[in-house]
Design a protein around this motif. Structure first.
Motif, PDB file in Angstrom:
ATOM      1  N   TYR A   3       5.921  -2.839  -8.395  1.00 41.34           N
ATOM      2  CA  TYR A   3       6.756  -3.907  -7.861  1.00 41.34           C
ATOM      3  C   TYR A   3       6.286  -4.286  -6.466  1.00 41.34           C
ATOM      4  CZ  TYR A   3       9.900  -2.362 -11.533  1.00 41.34           C
ATOM      5  OH  TYR A   3      10.436  -2.027 -12.734  1.00 41.34           O
ATOM      6  N   ALA A   4       6.581  -5.508  -6.067  1.00 39.53           N
ATOM      7  CA  ALA A   4       6.381  -5.915  -4.684  1.00 39.53           C
ATOM      8  C   ALA A   4       7.566  -5.387  -3.894  1.00 39.53           C
ATOM      9  CB  ALA A   4       6.298  -7.431  -4.588  1.00 39.53           C
ATOM     10  N   PRO A   6       9.441  -6.509  -1.448  1.00 40.13           N
ATOM     11  CA  PRO A   6      10.645  -7.345  -1.319  1.00 40.13           C
ATOM     12  C   PRO A   6      11.465  -7.461  -2.598  1.00 40.13           C
ATOM     13  CG  PRO A   6       8.744  -8.453  -0.368  1.00 40.13           C
ATOM     14  CD  PRO A   6       8.234  -7.252  -1.103  1.00 40.13           C
ATOM     15  N   ASP A   7      10.866  -7.197  -3.737  1.00 32.84           N
ATOM     16  CA  ASP A   7      11.589  -7.284  -5.006  1.00 32.84           C
ATOM     17  C   ASP A   7      12.551  -6.116  -5.211  1.00 32.84           C
ATOM     18  OD1 ASP A   7      10.212  -9.607  -5.611  1.00 32.84           O
ATOM     19  OD2 ASP A   7       8.732  -8.581  -6.866  1.00 32.84           O
ATOM     20  N   VAL A   8      12.290  -4.967  -4.588  1.00 32.70           N
ATOM     21  CA  VAL A   8      13.102  -3.781  -4.858  1.00 32.70           C
ATOM     22  C   VAL A   8      13.844  -3.239  -3.644  1.00 32.70           C
ATOM     23  CG1 VAL A   8      11.765  -3.078  -6.881  1.00 32.70           C
ATOM     24  CG2 VAL A   8      11.106  -2.241  -4.614  1.00 32.70           C
ATOM     25  N   THR A  10      16.389  -3.851  -1.223  1.00 35.89           N
ATOM     26  CA  THR A  10      17.464  -4.834  -1.145  1.00 35.89           C
ATOM     27  C   THR A  10      18.216  -4.798   0.183  1.00 35.89           C
ATOM     28  OG1 THR A  10      18.938  -3.251  -2.217  1.00 35.89           O
ATOM     29  CG2 THR A  10      17.804  -4.855  -3.643  1.00 35.89           C
ATOM     30  N   ARG A  77       4.829   1.449  -6.660  1.00 33.91           N
ATOM     31  CA  ARG A  77       3.726   0.572  -6.260  1.00 33.91           C
ATOM     32  C   ARG A  77       2.432   1.327  -6.469  1.00 33.91           C
ATOM     33  NH1 ARG A  77       4.059   0.297   0.360  1.00 33.91           N
ATOM     34  NH2 ARG A  77       3.880   2.529   0.677  1.00 33.91           N
TER      35      ARG A  77
END
Length: 95
Positions: A3-4, A6-8, A10, A77
């Motif tokens: 995942y990037a 910023p996607d995870v 929060t 990642r």
């Protein structure tokens, strides 16, 4: 799947803990916990919503430490250094 960040992650704004190392002869002496307490205190003073970090998936000791201090795995990642591929868990602590 990787995942990037910023996607995870929060909790925003957040601070990344890039490195947190203690010399092996000082493991178990409370040094890591004191460092983490200082990081959390600074983040709270700066009104950050959370902390995040990447930790090697095979580093069980570090993962246990971070979980003990309120971090949870929110993703993974994969990155390459030279010719080696590394897999990290992305962990977040909401403050």
């Amino acid at each position: 799947a990787a995942y990037a960040v910023p996607d995870v992650v929060t909790a925003r704004p957040a601070i990344e803990i890039s490195k947190l190392y203690v010399l092996p002869g000082h493991h178990g002496a409370g040094v890591s916990a004191a460092l983490m307490d200082a990081i959390v205190e600074r983040a709270a003073e700066r009104r950050r919503a959370g902390l995040w970090l990447g930790v090697n998936q095979e580093n069980t000791r570090a993962r246990r430490f971070y979980q003990k201090h309120g971090f949870e795995v929110v993703g993974t990642r994969t990155f390459v250094v030279g010719s080696q591929t590394h897999d990290d868990f992305l962990m977040q602590r909401v403050l």
